[in-house]
Structures are given as C-alpha cells and as structure tokens.
Write a protein that holds these residues in place. Sequence first.
Motif, short mmCIF file in Angstrom:
data_model
loop_
_atom_site.label_atom_id
_atom_site.label_comp_id
_atom_site.label_asym_id
_atom_site.label_seq_id
_atom_site.Cartn_x
_atom_site.Cartn_y
_atom_site.Cartn_z
N SER A 262 0.84 -1.21 0.00
CA SER A 262 0.00 0.00 0.00
C SER A 262 0.86 1.25 0.00
O SER A 262 0.57 2.23 -0.69
CB SER A 262 -0.94 -0.02 1.21
OG SER A 262 -1.73 1.14 1.25
N GLU B 261 2.12 1.83 -3.47
CA GLU B 261 1.06 2.33 -4.34
C GLU B 261 0.76 3.80 -4.08
O GLU B 261 0.41 4.56 -4.99
CB GLU B 261 -0.20 1.49 -4.16
CG GLU B 261 -0.14 0.10 -4.75
CD GLU B 261 -0.22 0.11 -6.26
OE1 GLU B 261 -0.91 0.98 -6.81
OE2 GLU B 261 0.41 -0.76 -6.89
N ASN B 262 0.89 4.23 -2.85
CA ASN B 262 0.53 5.61 -2.48
C ASN B 262 1.70 6.57 -2.58
O ASN B 262 1.51 7.77 -2.39
CB ASN B 262 -0.03 5.63 -1.06
CG ASN B 262 -1.37 4.93 -0.97
OD1 ASN B 262 -2.22 5.08 -1.85
ND2 ASN B 262 -1.57 4.13 0.08
N GLU C 54 3.94 8.96 -4.28
CA GLU C 54 3.83 9.73 -5.52
C GLU C 54 5.09 9.69 -6.36
O GLU C 54 5.06 9.95 -7.56
CB GLU C 54 3.47 11.19 -5.18
CG GLU C 54 2.11 11.34 -4.55
CD GLU C 54 1.78 12.80 -4.27
OE1 GLU C 54 2.67 13.66 -4.51
OE2 GLU C 54 0.65 13.08 -3.83
N THR D 73 -6.02 -6.42 -5.01
CA THR D 73 -6.27 -5.00 -4.75
C THR D 73 -7.12 -4.46 -5.90
O THR D 73 -6.70 -4.48 -7.06
CB THR D 73 -4.94 -4.23 -4.65
OG1 THR D 73 -4.17 -4.78 -3.57
CG2 THR D 73 -5.20 -2.75 -4.40
N HIS E 227 -8.35 -1.33 -6.63
CA HIS E 227 -8.07 -0.04 -7.25
C HIS E 227 -6.57 0.26 -7.13
O HIS E 227 -6.12 0.78 -6.10
CB HIS E 227 -8.91 1.06 -6.60
CG HIS E 227 -10.39 0.81 -6.67
ND1 HIS E 227 -11.10 0.88 -7.84
CD2 HIS E 227 -11.28 0.43 -5.70
CE1 HIS E 227 -12.37 0.59 -7.61
NE2 HIS E 227 -12.51 0.31 -6.31
N LEU E 228 -5.85 -0.09 -8.17
CA LEU E 228 -4.40 0.13 -8.18
C LEU E 228 -4.12 1.53 -8.71
O LEU E 228 -4.62 1.93 -9.77
CB LEU E 228 -3.71 -0.92 -9.04
CG LEU E 228 -3.82 -2.38 -8.55
CD1 LEU E 228 -3.33 -3.33 -9.61
CD2 LEU E 228 -3.02 -2.55 -7.26
N LYS E 229 -3.28 2.25 -8.01
CA LYS E 229 -2.96 3.62 -8.40
C LYS E 229 -1.79 3.69 -9.37
O LYS E 229 -1.63 4.67 -10.09
CB LYS E 229 -2.64 4.46 -7.15
CG LYS E 229 -3.81 4.56 -6.18
CD LYS E 229 -3.43 5.39 -4.96
CE LYS E 229 -4.60 5.48 -3.99
NZ LYS E 229 -4.24 6.28 -2.79
N LYS E 230 -0.96 2.64 -9.35
CA LYS E 230 0.22 2.62 -10.20
C LYS E 230 0.19 1.38 -11.08
O LYS E 230 -0.37 0.34 -10.70
CB LYS E 230 1.50 2.59 -9.34
CG LYS E 230 1.59 3.71 -8.32
CD LYS E 230 1.86 5.03 -9.02
CE LYS E 230 1.74 6.21 -8.05
NZ LYS E 230 2.74 6.15 -6.98
N HIS F 207 -7.70 -2.31 -14.24
CA HIS F 207 -6.91 -1.10 -14.39
C HIS F 207 -5.57 -1.21 -13.67
O HIS F 207 -5.51 -1.57 -12.49
CB HIS F 207 -7.70 0.10 -13.85
CG HIS F 207 -6.94 1.40 -13.97
ND1 HIS F 207 -6.58 1.94 -15.19
CD2 HIS F 207 -6.45 2.25 -13.01
CE1 HIS F 207 -5.92 3.08 -14.98
NE2 HIS F 207 -5.84 3.28 -13.67
N ASN F 208 -4.51 -0.93 -14.40
CA ASN F 208 -3.14 -0.87 -13.88
C ASN F 208 -2.57 -2.22 -13.44
O ASN F 208 -1.51 -2.26 -12.80
CB ASN F 208 -3.03 0.12 -12.70
CG ASN F 208 -2.78 1.53 -13.19
OD1 ASN F 208 -2.33 1.74 -14.31
ND2 ASN F 208 -3.08 2.52 -12.34
#
Length: 816
Positions: free
Chosen positions: A106, A109-110, A112, A131, A133-136, A161-162
């Motif tokens: 996590s 992923e968070n 930046e 997971t 909702h993956l941000k990366k 997504h991702n």
Amino acid sequence: MDWYIRIVKAFIDRKYIVKIRMANVLIVVCALNVGLLNTVYAGNYYGKTVNIAIVTDGASENAEKHRELLQAEIRGLLEGEYSVNFLSGKQYDGGWALKNIQKVFSAAENNENIDIVIAHGLVSSHVAINTMHLKKPTIATLFLDSDIQSVPQKGKTSGRHNLTYIQHEKTFLKDILLYRDVAPFKTLAVIGDASMTEIAEFRRMLESAKERVKEDGIEFVFVADSGDVDSILAEIDKLITQNDAVYLLPNERLSQKQLAVLGEELLKRKIPAFAMQDNRVIEYGFLAVYSHENTFRRERRRVALNIKDILDGIPAEELSVHLEIDHQLYINQQTLTALDLGLTWNTLKRAKIVNTGLASSPHLSLSQMANVALENNLDLKIERKTLAVGRSDVDLVKAKRLPQLSLGLQQTIIDNDRAMFSNGSNAERDLSASLTLQQVIYNEAAWSNVSAQELLQKSRESDLLTTELDVIEEATLAYINGLRAKSLIEIETSNLRLTEANLKRAKRRVVAGVARRSEIYRWQSQEADNKRSLLNAKSTYKNSLLQINQLLNRPLNTPFVIEKIDKQHAIFEFNRKVTSTYLTGPSALVDFANRSEAYAVTHAPELKSINAVIAAQERLLKAVKRQYYVPDISLQATIQEHIDKNGDGDNYPQGVGINDTDASIAVVFTLPLYSGGERYAEVAQQSNAIYKLRYQKASLENGVKQRVRSIFNQLSASYSGIELSGNALVAAKKNYEMVRDSYERGTVSIVDFLDAQNQVFAAERSSANAVYDYLDDYMRYQRSIGYFFYFNDPQGIYSLMFNNSSNASVNTGVAP
C-alpha cells in the motif's frame, strides 16, 4: 508531431489517391493517431528517471539474488532510453507476514514518487492481484493456479486497471497428477511459506484442491515454512511416511544450503520430493520437477518487457498475462535409484533424466580409448600369444642343430640255446644302460628351417603391428561413432522440441480461427515420428557404448562418459597446420599425397610381413636345391654298460679280456641319389609359392597406395565440409525463423513450415556428421600410412613425411 503531419499530408495528396482506396487512407490515419497518442503518453517518461518499487514477501538469500537479477534484466532492456531507479530493501520487505506485506504494498502504491510497482513474491503477488483499485501500473510475478485461484482475466489480459501478471500454462493440480505417475503416493505434504496460511483465499484454495484430488485417492496436508528446516522435517515426520511424498511450492525463504539439507534429509527418509517451479532443486536430491531450465530468466525478461511496454504508453491492463514456456519433466536418476523406484515407458518418453551418475563415472578420452584397447583387446591378446608360439617354433628348430644326449635302460631276454652259443656276448637275461650323444654337423634342411622360422617370426611381429593398428582404428572409430550417436540424440531432442512448440502454435491458430484442425493432426503425426526417431537414436547410442566396452574387453554394462571433441579440439590442429603450411596449392597437395604414399609403402607392417614370408620361402627354395649336391653330416657316439647278466651265456670264455662296457662312435654322410622326383617337385612347389607371394605383395602394395590416396582425398574434402555444413545450418535456421514468423501470420502453409523445420534438422545432422566424418577420415588416414602420430607426437608427422633424413620406424604411436 511534425512526422505525423508530413505522413498524413503525403497520403491525402491527390497523386496517391489514384493508387489506393480512401478506406485504406482512413486506416492509416487511425493507426497514426494511435501512434501519436502513445507517443504523447510515453513522452511523460522518456528522458527522465523511472522509479520502480519491488515489493517482496520477505528478506532472504534467494529473494535478494532474484531481486538483483530482475533489476539487472530491467536495466539492460531500458538502458539508453530510461534512467531506472529501484526502490527495494527493508522499506519494501514484507517480513514474511501478510499484514506487513499489505502495508508495504500500500505504501508503494501511495508513494507519488513511484512510477511502477512490482509484486515479487507469492503473497505480495496475491495482494496485488486482489487490490481492486491500483494507483500505479503493477506487475504481479507469481501465483499458484488460475483454475482454483481467483485472478482477474479478460481474454489474454487482466482487464483490471493498472494490473498485469505472469501466468504459466502449468498449474498446481496438473503438477500433482503428473508427479504421482513418477512416484505413487497417497498423502502429499505441501510445503509453503507460513504467511500463506494467513490468506483466507489460500486456505479456501487448498480445500478446493483437496476435494478435486480426493477422487484420485490423494490427500493433502500443509506444512508451514518459517525458515527453519528442522521444524519442517519434524512436521513432515508427524504427518507422512516413506509411502507418501513432499511438494515444495515456490520458495524464496529457504537458502540454497537449507534446500540442500531438506533434500538430503528427505532422501534419508526415503520420501520422494517434488517442486513446483525451481528445477535447481534437482541438485539437492529432489526426485522430479516439471519446469524449464530458463523459467526464471524468461519471467524476468517478461517483467522487463512489460515495463518497457508500460513506459511506451501501453496500459498494464492491456498487456498479455500468458507466458508460454515449454516445460520439461526433469527426473533425478540418482534419487530414483536411491528410492528404488522404476519409471513407466510413458513417463520415460516425456521425461529428461538428469544426474544419471555418469558424471561420477570414469571419463574416457580418445587417447585412453586407444591405450586401453591396446592393453585389453582380445584380438590383440590372441596375436600376442601367436607371436609367443612363433618364438617357441624358432626355439624348436634351433634345438635340432644342438647336441642331443639321451639315456637308455634296456632289459633283454633271449632263448637259452642262442645264449649258450654266444660265448658271453648275449646273455639269456641282460639288463643294460646306455648314454647316446647325437650331433648334426651339417643338415641343409635343419639350417634352412631355422632361417625360415626366424623370418616367419619377423612376419608375425609385423602381423602384430598390423593388428595393433587395426585395433586402434577400430577403437577410435567406435569412439567417434559414440560421439556421433550422442550428438544425434541432442539433434533429435531439439527437433522434437521444435515440433512440440509448433504443435502449440497450431493449436493457438485453430483457437484463433486462422487454421484448420488438420494442422494439429499433422503436427501430432510429426511429433510421434520425432519421438520414434529419438528412441532409435538413444538405442543407437547405447549400442555404440556396448561396442566400446566389447572392444575394450570389459563388462558390457561398465558405465563411462566419452569426452566430447569439438571444433576447438587439438585434433583439428593437424589439418589447420598442414593446410596453412604445406597445402598452399594444387602442386603442394600432390606432393603431400606422394610423400604420404611413400611413407606408407616404406613403413606398412603388412608389406613388411609379406616381405619376411617371401624371404623365408626363398631360403627354403635354396635348401631344396642344395639337396642335390650337399650331403647331410651327423655324429653319433654311444656307451653301453651291462649292469646285470644272468642265465646261459652270462660270462665270456676263460682268458678272453672283454669287459661289460661297450662304446662306439660314428660319423654319417648322407646324400640322396634318387627320390622318385620328390626333390624336383619340391623345387617347383617352392618356386611357384614365391611367385604367388610376390604377386600378393604387388597387389597389397597397390592396395596400400590406393588406400592412402583415397583416404587423403576424403580427408581433404571432409575438413572443408565442416565449414560448409556450418554455413548451411546458419542459413537453414534463418530460413526457419522467417518461415515460422510467416506461418504464425498465416502467410505460408504448414507444408512450407514443415519443410523449413526438416531443413534445419537435416542441416544440424549434416553439420554434426561433417565433424565426425572428418574425425573418421583423420583416423583412417593415420591407419593408411601405418602410424598414429596424433597419440604420440602431434608434430611428428612433419618430420616423418617432410624430412627426407628421417629414419623413424613404424610405431602405433599411442602414448602410455
């Protein structure tokens, strides 16, 4: 942007409109738009540093090694386009606990500053896949079984997504059923990391797997790995017996040393051990693994390619998750033997047997082959005994010229009336002893026989040299034949792997709707033929080993390893040096052949043998002719003592001074005057025998010359053939790659593709055979000149054939 405008403008120019359809123009414009968007997207990364976080399940020796190799693969692929910065170590180490792994994942992923996340481990990959909702852009490198494990999938992509991941064709359940064919078991202890038990889905997956294999009579038990081999073994001892088995899930916590201890201890307990992925565990005593020798390298390469695609603008969810690897069943022969297990024919056909024990078997080099053959070969032992018998024959005929001394004891009884009138010279009963000396002063037959036998002994010595040369030739050719057969196994195996890969391609083409099922059947037929050819090649290789053991006169099942001879071997230096130094042109080639022939005629033991036989016959002919005028002269002396005389006539008359000792000596001259034409017939017989031998010698000499020149011509051609066949192989492989790509695109037929594969197979055989054909000719050439210079002095051939003052004698040339 300028390139886009220029290309679109060119296609909408009127002069192109007449040549292409407007629909095609629209297709090209759309494709260019996609390329423009990808270029703009990729521009966010190009020329800047890319930060990649590698999240691992925990820290260990193996995990660190795999992580470093992965980083090196990614750097190597992106070098020159992107500057890569890896974030790993304690900050992204899950500590072998699910909550910690979720926490560090996590955080990655968070963060930046991170551009891409790699989940590098079984549990971390599970966390990434689950997971929502993956941000990366995230790459999961490992999971167990898509059949029983929940993974997002849309066609050949993840569709999430991702997210992208790596999926093999092999699965956990298929492995287990495959391994049970190798070693039957009822209970299977599955060794996995302890952190896996914290995952509810894994527990559910294990229960699902238990239900699926229960109908096959298999029971699962899970053994948690906390990094302590003793604890694992203690748990195994509680749960299973030697009738059961162990299955190791992908493992990065145990070190190489710990894996070695685990394999050794399981083998001591007579428990077969299998592994899901790492074929290196075979080295530690595991029985089998269904994997590929380059699995980890292929996985690292796919991760690097995925990162490249992501940086080039392709969304992670659109990347293919399938990694095609031609898995191979590896079986450890030493472990199989230790467990007293046997394999079925079906298993043997698809398995690759490793650790056969041949590595510890004695190695046999070409020189050793020749030396051992000279020492142990039965034909040579027969010839050596023949030579020993010949020496005895010489001694026997010589003995007839030496003095012969004999002792006799005689008891005589005559009738009494004859004894009475003998006046004591012949007693009625007479016991006497005698000593006789005989000496041949001159006997032409005896003298000539000695000379003839000595010459025949020289012939036998030459015959022994001939047999030695023949044995060396036969032994070395058998050795080379073994190498040829061994290379054929490698070629047939490679061809089978190509066919299996092409069968998979055909199946994918059928699924995609671009091919008929007949292509699958054709490749299946080809696969069956290739397997049959491979079995024949293995049989031929085994027979070649039997022949070697037979030639060396040792038990036919004696294990050994024949050492490979490649193009860099010293044996090829002969042709390189001779070609560059002496064979600089046609006239030089002719001169070399003439010198080879001259040396062979001078030193060939076959010719020396028949020369000795001719000389022996000529001496016997001379003896027969001398019998007309040369008498035989011999001397004989005898002394006889009458030990006991009794009965009538036992005493001489009174006054006669004769004692009981008799002595005599005689010189005998014998000259046959007429023998019914026997001597004339003997002269004719010996004369004709000599003419016959001379004709045989002429024929043999012509044969020696012809053999030298013929084999020299073959040697000259076969050496050049090595390079030519190598060039043909390179061309055949290039052609195959081009045809394969066209086949995958559907632009060539299966017939063309099969033809291209067969060309590669034929070229590989031709290339290998070219090397062994040269080696065959190389050995035959040395046999033809009667000197195996390679084994004694690789430089000796130059002094023997190019130095006119050389007085080198024939030698088999094998160093001790």
